[in-house]
Design an enzyme around this catalytic site. Structure first.
Site, mmCIF file in Angstrom:
data_model
loop_
_atom_site.group_PDB
_atom_site.id
_atom_site.type_symbol
_atom_site.label_atom_id
_atom_site.label_comp_id
_atom_site.label_asym_id
_atom_site.label_seq_id
_atom_site.Cartn_x
_atom_site.Cartn_y
_atom_site.Cartn_z
ATOM 1 N N HIS A 187 -4.926 -1.660 -3.106
ATOM 2 C CA HIS A 187 -5.262 -0.245 -3.027
ATOM 3 C C HIS A 187 -4.906 0.450 -4.323
ATOM 4 C CE1 HIS A 187 -1.060 -0.622 -1.717
ATOM 5 N NE2 HIS A 187 -0.859 0.592 -2.253
ATOM 6 N N CYS A 218 6.384 4.365 -2.458
ATOM 7 C CA CYS A 218 5.802 3.342 -3.315
ATOM 8 C C CYS A 218 4.986 4.040 -4.402
ATOM 9 C CB CYS A 218 4.936 2.364 -2.511
ATOM 10 S SG CYS A 218 3.410 3.075 -1.859
#
Length: 666
Positions: free
Chosen positions: A65, A180
């Site tokens: 992603h 993240c």
């Protein structure tokens, strides 16, 4: 989510054997629907995200992603290969692959939906249903949440509930933060895993996911009542001071996903021992997160790079202002009086002095910032005060750049040692504000002034004298070595070491340090310029995308942005990197041979008027560019596998470029 994934974005027979091929195949489906505007640009962003941290998760799941300017609208594609594909998960290959594409400016609502998907991936019934699915449309509905696996809708058996704690013993309370780099998937999966593990362990778990969609702060009363803290993150925790003074476990986000029960047990054990911080030696959680097996050398490199990365903006701004001052006012501008006392609006010398003096002040922060943020990389915010103090002392005693490095390491190590001391609960609140800065600053000051400062200052003076007297063969060899370092990893750690060495010399400039700065910048310009030239001379050896990248590489190389060669090195490293290194070594050596000098730490060809011996400097750059281009053309030509290749790309193709294409109807 129904507009994010449709049947056309589901491939239940994904024909791919590598993660690059899988990402390309799924991305091509997005291109066919107009969701992605530039396939190769998007895949480069996916690869860059993957390089930060593998996206494989336990349970056979891969979630490549990224956020990219090449994404027209938030999109999700799903693929199920016949054989598992390695995405770096600890338990093996992935057979459920989700490619998540988010625009660079994605709105919060879409990111929240994508985060909800990340949480669902921790549900074994959901993943089992995906493995059993046979119809793309039904699979898309399942992912959208329009249908649910039968098992997921059944109530849990009473026996699965954790045994209630005795009324007289309140449950252990934990607050946690997860984050993240992209804030889309790992952030929320770690949060879900910790919450589930908390329910299973009979503890009260409150998690604050700090994702791209923003975050809701945990109530201060909940934090105050907590018995322990878990940080599972790969980017800095925002407002981390809220959690100070409690038993803390500090790990990477993947540890939060893969071993949440262990983290809960660890924080309970630390609370029982009375520990209030992460154990010494873990360094900055951002730098060492998720890699318990990292050696000291790796952590040391990260700490030093933390300092260098914060130092570079001061170097660029201060150095360029100083160089502009010299360009306008000549080399006597450093003798001009303070502009606060004497400034004439119509005199160019006054303006030159203004630029020079602003730049000088900005440049004076170089060593303190370097030391402060090395300490920050090791011990987080408590390391800043002793780090800046130590860096300022390094300037005071003329220990220079080397003194800043030592001061930062000493400050970070001192703070980490103080943090290991067990203190009464009543003192925990003032530890990060009063006690740690006080003790660590005193220790660092003592060591820098009376113990290590003077030897380092002598070493710095010896290095300065050596650079001043550098000539002949020694200078040429040093130029070649610096050129090799600048071109090896194209903006990576070795490149930054060479650049930091050159910039450090500008803190106390002399003829030798100015030559080093010139050689480093010239060599750093060569790799993208060499690739750009090669795509013009022998375009048939490069893919269409590489030829387009070659056009941008002209500008990037001329601007001293070595990273412009990365797309070429990523596609064909065994041919591109040696060629770039050869060209960089030639340019670095010639720059030193021609005794070119440079007072600006950046700017590329655009600071040519500030370079000593500018014509010979250009000759050095052109020579290295020609060598690098010729060598990469030679190596690619030798690697060609067929003279009849209509695109002339046989020697340059990668496996992912031969992946099956999804037809696009125009």
């Amino acid at each position: 989510m129904s507009d994010m994934i449709t049947a056309d974005l589901v491939d239940l027979d994904l024909a791919a054997e590598t993660k690059e091929a899988a990402a390309r195949s799924l991305a091509e489906r997005m291109v066919a629907l107009g969701r992605i505007t530039d396939l190769d640009g998007f895949l480069a962003d996916v690869a860059a995200r993957e390089a930060q941290m593998p996206t494989g998760l336990d349970g056979g799941i891969g979630i490549p992603h990224c956020r990219s300017e090449h994404v027209a609208e938030p999109t999700l594609a799903f693929g199920r290969p016949a054989e598992g594909i390695d995405f770096g998960a600890p338990d093996g290959p992935a057979d459920l692959i989700f490619l998540i594409a988010a625009p660079a400016g994605a709105d919060d609502a879409h990111l929240t939906i994508l985060s909800a998907l990340a949480r669902r991936l921790t549900d074994p019934d959901f993943t089992a249903a995906l493995r059993a699915a046979t119809d793309p449309a039904a699979t898309a509905r399942l992912i959208n949440g329009d249908t649910s696996p039968e098992a997921a809708s059944e109530p849990e058996a009473p026996s699965a509930a954790p045994a209630p704690a005795p009324a007289s013993a309140p449950p252990f309370r934990i607050v946690a933060v997860t984050s993240c780099p992209t804030g889309i998937a790992h952030t929320y999966m770690a949060a879900e895993a910790l919450e589930q593990a908390g329910r299973g362990a009979g503890v009260e778990m409150v998690v604050e996911p700090q994702g791209s969609a923003g975050f809701t702060r945990i109530d201060p009363a909940v934090i105050a009542a907590a018995d322990g803290v878990i940080f599972a993150h790969d980017v800095p925790v925002r407002e981390k001071e809220r959690f100070a003074g409690k038993p803390t476990v500090d790990v990477g986000v993947k540890a939060g996903i893969n071993r949440p029960a262990e983290l809960i047990a660890e924080v309970r054990a630390r609370a029982a021992r009375g520990e209030t911080t992460a154990p010494a030696g873990t360094g900055s959680p951002v730098d060492t997160a998720g890699d318990p097996g990292e050696g000291y050398g790796t952590r040391l490199r990260k700490w030093l790079m933390s300092g260098v990365s914060y130092m570079v903006p001061f170097v660029a701004a201060g150095g360029l202002l100083i160089a502009l001052g010299f360009a306008i006012g000549g080399y006597t501008v450093d003798k001009a009086p303070s502009v606060a006392e004497h400034f004439v609006w119509t005199e160019s010398m006054s303006w030159a002095a203004l630029l020079f003096q602003i730049g000088g002040l900005a440049f004076s922060f170089l060593v303190p910032v370097l030391a402060g943020y090395i300490a920050y990389g090791m011990a987080d915010r408590p390391g800043l005060v002793p780090g800046f103090v130590g860096g300022s002392i390094a300037l005071t005693i003329n220990a220079g750049f080397l003194g800043g490095l030592a001061a930062g390491l000493i400050a970070g190590g001192t703070v980490m040692a103080v943090q290991r001391i067990k203190v009464p609960a009543a003192l925990r609140g003032i530890m990060p504000v009063v006690v740690i800065p006080l003790i660590s600053s005193a220790v660092v000051g003592f060591l820098m002034f009376l113990v290590v400062g003077k030897p380092i200052a002598e070493l710095q003076k010896a290095l300065t004298d050596w650079l001043s007297g550098l000539s002949g063969t020694n200078a040429i060899i040093l130029g070649a070595v610096l050129g090799l370092m600048m071109s090896f990893d194209l903006g990576g750690p070795l490149n930054k070491v060479a650049y930091a060495f050159a910039v450090g010399g500008l803190a106390n400039p002399n003829d030798g340090s100015l030559k080093v700065m010139a050689a480093v910048m010239a060599a750093g310009m060569v790799p993208p310029l060499a690739m750009a030239l090669a795509t013009v001379v022998r375009g048939a050896l490069f893919t269409r995308t590489e030829r387009e990248n070659g056009k941008a590489a002209w500008v990037l190389g001329a601007s001293f942005i070595t990273e412009g060669a990365i797309p070429f090195a990523a596609a064909d490293p065994l041919r591109v990197i040696p060629s770039a290194m050869a060209g960089g070594a030639v340019t670095g050596a010639l720059s030193m041979l021609f005794e070119c000098t440079l007072r600006a730490p950046h700017g590329g060809i655009f600071v040519l008027p500030l370079i000593g011996n500018p014509v010979l400097y250009l000759i050095a750059i052109l020579a290295g560019t020609a060598v690098g281009a010729a060598l990469v053309i030679l190596l690619k030509g030798m690697g060609r596998q067929g003279a009849d290749d209509p695109e002339g790309q046989a020697g340059a193709r990668t496996e992912t470029e031969t992946a099956p294409k999804v037809p696009v109807t125009v």
